[in-house]
Scaffold this motif. Structure first.
Motif, PDB file in Angstrom:
ATOM      1  N   THR A 294       1.536   4.620  10.588  1.00  0.00           N
ATOM      2  CA  THR A 294       1.339   3.552   9.602  1.00  0.00           C
ATOM      3  C   THR A 294       1.551   4.153   8.216  1.00  0.00           C
ATOM      4  O   THR A 294       0.989   5.214   7.911  1.00  0.00           O
ATOM      5  CB  THR A 294      -0.070   2.957   9.703  1.00  0.00           C
TER       6      THR A 294
ATOM      7  N   THR B 173      -5.822  -2.301  -1.833  1.00  0.00           N
ATOM      8  CA  THR B 173      -5.476  -1.541  -0.629  1.00  0.00           C
ATOM      9  C   THR B 173      -6.588  -0.556  -0.307  1.00  0.00           C
ATOM     10  O   THR B 173      -7.284  -0.062  -1.204  1.00  0.00           O
ATOM     11  CB  THR B 173      -4.144  -0.782  -0.814  1.00  0.00           C
TER      12      THR B 173
ATOM     13  N   ASN C  74      -3.874  -0.564   4.478  1.00  0.00           N
ATOM     14  CA  ASN C  74      -3.790  -2.021   4.493  1.00  0.00           C
ATOM     15  C   ASN C  74      -3.756  -2.577   3.071  1.00  0.00           C
ATOM     16  O   ASN C  74      -4.464  -2.073   2.184  1.00  0.00           O
ATOM     17  CB  ASN C  74      -4.988  -2.633   5.216  1.00  0.00           C
TER      18      ASN C  74
ATOM     19  N   PHE D  88       0.746  -8.530  10.086  1.00  0.00           N
ATOM     20  CA  PHE D  88      -0.235  -9.365   9.381  1.00  0.00           C
ATOM     21  C   PHE D  88      -0.598 -10.537  10.282  1.00  0.00           C
ATOM     22  O   PHE D  88       0.145 -10.902  11.197  1.00  0.00           O
ATOM     23  CB  PHE D  88       0.308  -9.871   8.037  1.00  0.00           C
TER      24      PHE D  88
ATOM     25  N   ASN E  64      -5.044  -8.641   6.586  1.00  0.00           N
ATOM     26  CA  ASN E  64      -4.574  -7.331   6.155  1.00  0.00           C
ATOM     27  C   ASN E  64      -3.083  -7.218   6.454  1.00  0.00           C
ATOM     28  O   ASN E  64      -2.626  -7.629   7.533  1.00  0.00           O
ATOM     29  CB  ASN E  64      -5.311  -6.201   6.880  1.00  0.00           C
TER      30      ASN E  64
ATOM     31  N   TYR F  92      -0.002  -4.414   6.824  1.00  0.00           N
ATOM     32  CA  TYR F  92       0.323  -3.001   6.901  1.00  0.00           C
ATOM     33  C   TYR F  92       1.677  -2.828   7.580  1.00  0.00           C
ATOM     34  O   TYR F  92       2.212  -3.751   8.184  1.00  0.00           O
ATOM     35  CB  TYR F  92      -0.768  -2.211   7.631  1.00  0.00           C
TER      36      TYR F  92
END
Length: 230
Positions: free
Chosen positions: A126, A142, A146, A176, A202, A204
């Protein structure tokens, strides 16, 4: 009245004899020809000698003439050059403060710009995120991975670049509302734009790398711009 002397003029002044009247009008007494005694040569009166001529008192002054009527005014001359500007006057007093306006509504849009802090990304990672810029008082934030989005409508624009092995393919996957959507796949710089509505979520991004031996992306650059619409 009899004309005396050579002037041809006729004089009549009260109290003067005709001969003295003539002599009083002549500018010089030295025209007696240096002959002593009385002579009327050229209208002069020399009782003793030319060196001691005696002339009677001058005639009474003539009365002053009355001025004639004033003539018409001549034309007005051309206007002269404009003079220098004078000094600035003092500043006036400050006016009264007007009434306070009504309280405005909250902005209809919000935005935030994020970038990655990673030096290497491997498949399944991620992307790490850092807030770089935003609207003052933004509601977007953030936690390092996220982007925390409150309820609203959003437009998202992202770009991913970096160095990969030959023939390696990279996939950038936005996540999302609990789903993977709007992925971008390619071997060079990847970019994508999408929009969505959420009640709060969130956002990401994960990365997948296929076709290489190491499955990694070095020196990654990730730019993410999130707009919150009305």
């Amino acid at each position: 009245m009899t004309n005396y002397g050579n002037s041809g003029a006729v004089y009549n002044v009260p109290g003067y004899s005709p001969f003295l009247q003539i002599a009083s009008q002549l500018p010089e007494c030295s025209s007696c020809g240096n002959v002593a005694g009385t002579s009327a040569q050229n209208g002069s009166y020399c009782p003793v000698s030319p060196q001691s001529c005696v002339r009677p008192a001058p005639f009474p002054p003539r009365p002053a003439c009355r001025p004639g009527p004033m003539g018409p005014m001549g034309p007005i001359g051309p206007t002269g050059a404009t003079g220098a500007t004078g000094a600035t006057g003092a500043t006036g007093a400050t006016g009264a403060t007007g009434p306070a306006g009504a309280t405005g509504e909250a902005p209809l849009t919000d935005y935030a710009y994020f970038s990655t802090t990673a030096s290497t990304v491997t498949t399944g990672d991620t992307l790490t995120l850092s807030l770089t810029d935003s609207q003052t008082g933004t509601s977007l934030s953030t936690d390092g991975q996220n982007v925390v989005l409150p309820e609203g409508k959003y437009v998202v624009n992202y770009v991913l670049g970096g160095e990969t092995e030959d023939e390696a393919a990279v996939t950038v996957q936005p996540n999302f509302n609990g789903e993977k959507q709007y992925a971008a796949v390619g071997s060079g710089e990847l970019t994508n734009v999408f929009a969505f509505t959420t009640t709060g979520t969130n956002l990401y991004f994960t990365v997948d790398i296929t076709g290489g031996t190491t499955g990694s992306l070095t020196n990654p650059t990730f730019s993410l711009l999130v707009y919150k619409m009305a």
